[in-house]
Design a protein around this motif. Structure first.
Motif, short mmCIF file in Angstrom:
data_model
loop_
_atom_site.label_atom_id
_atom_site.label_comp_id
_atom_site.label_asym_id
_atom_site.label_seq_id
_atom_site.Cartn_x
_atom_site.Cartn_y
_atom_site.Cartn_z
N TRP A 29 5.85 8.18 -35.20
CA TRP A 29 6.85 7.57 -34.31
C TRP A 29 8.03 8.52 -34.09
O TRP A 29 8.48 8.73 -32.97
CB TRP A 29 7.32 6.24 -34.90
N GLY A 30 8.51 9.15 -35.17
CA GLY A 30 9.62 10.10 -35.06
C GLY A 30 9.22 11.31 -34.20
O GLY A 30 10.00 11.78 -33.37
N SER A 31 8.01 11.80 -34.40
CA SER A 31 7.52 12.92 -33.61
C SER A 31 7.45 12.55 -32.13
O SER A 31 7.86 13.33 -31.25
CB SER A 31 6.13 13.34 -34.12
N HIS A 32 6.95 11.36 -31.84
CA HIS A 32 6.86 10.90 -30.45
C HIS A 32 8.26 10.74 -29.84
O HIS A 32 8.47 11.09 -28.67
CB HIS A 32 6.08 9.59 -30.35
N THR A 88 12.49 14.19 -21.71
CA THR A 88 13.56 13.61 -20.88
C THR A 88 14.60 14.66 -20.55
O THR A 88 15.06 14.77 -19.39
CB THR A 88 14.21 12.42 -21.61
N ASP A 89 14.97 15.47 -21.54
CA ASP A 89 15.94 16.54 -21.32
C ASP A 89 15.41 17.55 -20.31
O ASP A 89 16.13 17.96 -19.39
CB ASP A 89 16.27 17.24 -22.65
N ARG A 90 14.14 17.95 -20.44
CA ARG A 90 13.54 18.88 -19.48
C ARG A 90 13.50 18.28 -18.09
O ARG A 90 13.76 18.97 -17.10
CB ARG A 90 12.14 19.26 -19.93
N ALA A 91 13.19 16.99 -18.00
CA ALA A 91 13.14 16.33 -16.68
C ALA A 91 14.53 16.29 -16.05
O ALA A 91 14.67 16.54 -14.85
CB ALA A 91 12.57 14.93 -16.82
N GLU A 92 15.55 15.99 -16.85
CA GLU A 92 16.92 15.97 -16.32
C GLU A 92 17.36 17.36 -15.86
O GLU A 92 17.99 17.50 -14.81
CB GLU A 92 17.89 15.43 -17.37
N ARG A 93 17.01 18.39 -16.65
CA ARG A 93 17.36 19.76 -16.25
C ARG A 93 16.59 20.15 -14.98
O ARG A 93 17.14 20.81 -14.10
CB ARG A 93 17.07 20.75 -17.37
N ALA A 94 15.35 19.72 -14.87
CA ALA A 94 14.56 20.02 -13.67
C ALA A 94 15.16 19.33 -12.45
O ALA A 94 15.22 19.91 -11.36
CB ALA A 94 13.11 19.59 -13.87
N GLU A 95 15.62 18.08 -12.62
CA GLU A 95 16.27 17.37 -11.51
C GLU A 95 17.55 18.09 -11.09
O GLU A 95 17.82 18.24 -9.90
CB GLU A 95 16.59 15.93 -11.90
N ALA A 96 18.34 18.52 -12.07
CA ALA A 96 19.59 19.23 -11.76
C ALA A 96 19.28 20.54 -11.04
O ALA A 96 19.93 20.88 -10.04
CB ALA A 96 20.38 19.49 -13.03
N THR A 97 18.28 21.25 -11.52
CA THR A 97 17.89 22.51 -10.87
C THR A 97 17.38 22.25 -9.46
O THR A 97 17.71 22.98 -8.53
CB THR A 97 16.81 23.21 -11.72
N THR A 98 16.59 21.19 -9.30
CA THR A 98 16.06 20.84 -7.98
C THR A 98 17.19 20.53 -7.01
O THR A 98 17.19 20.99 -5.87
CB THR A 98 15.11 19.64 -8.09
#
Length: 177
Positions: A35-38, A46-56
């Motif tokens: 559970w902790g690993s997940h 989520t962090d990568r997705a937010e950074r990708a949205e900001a970059t986009t």
């Protein structure tokens, strides 16, 4: 049915219960670790997705700016192409003697060449000069002293080129007259 429980049987049952509790603790520890690993993986994604949205969004902004600059450059290229065609027509007409051209000057530097003064004054609005602006001749003052000025040039057959219709009086060199 009656079952007789002996001390040995009771000891085995307690031992099996202890083993079951140990297995349950191990399973709970593995479940907690998974559970902790997940959760860590979810936070990282989520962090990568937010950074990708900001970059986009940043790239979209840069792209829209580049497209606006491209459009502006294409319009300028079209204006220059029209101006070149007009000047080619003048050149190909063969009659240059006595013909005049009007040059729109920006801080004394030639900016655009027009066939007539009327064309020059009509087109100055595209360069930020408000419509209805009263134009005055440069006269004795330097063309670089004005933000925008219009200067007339006529063809001079002797020098096979254009010269300014109004030539300012030369400045004395070193104060000599």
């Amino acid at each position: 049915m009656i079952r007789i429980v002996t001390a040995g049987r009771l000891a085995r049952l307690e031992q099996e219960a202890d083993q079951a509790r140990d297995r349950a603790r191990d399973a709970q520890a593995q479940t907690d670790a998974a559970w902790g690993s997940h959760l860590r993986e979810l936070y990282a994604l989520t962090d990568r997705a937010e950074r990708a949205e900001a970059t986009t969004s940043e790239v979209s902004l840069l792209l829209s700016g580049a497209l606006a600059e491209l459009s502006e450059a294409q319009q300028e290229l079209l204006r220059k192409d029209i101006e070149i065609r007009r000047l080619r027509e003048v050149l190909e007409s063969g009659v240059l003697v006595g013909r005049s051209l009007t040059v729109l000057m920006h801080y004394g530097e030639p900016h655009t060449v027009y066939a007539t003064r009327e064309h020059a004054l009509a087109d100055t609005a595209t360069h930020g000069v408000p419509a209805g602006t009263r134009w005055v001749p440069c006269g004795e003052r330097s063309a670089s002293a004005s933000t925008w000025c219009v200067a007339a040039f006529i063809y001079d057959a002797d020098c096979k080129g254009y010269r300014r219709t109004f030539t300012p009086s030369p400045e004395p060199v070193g104060g000599a007259a």
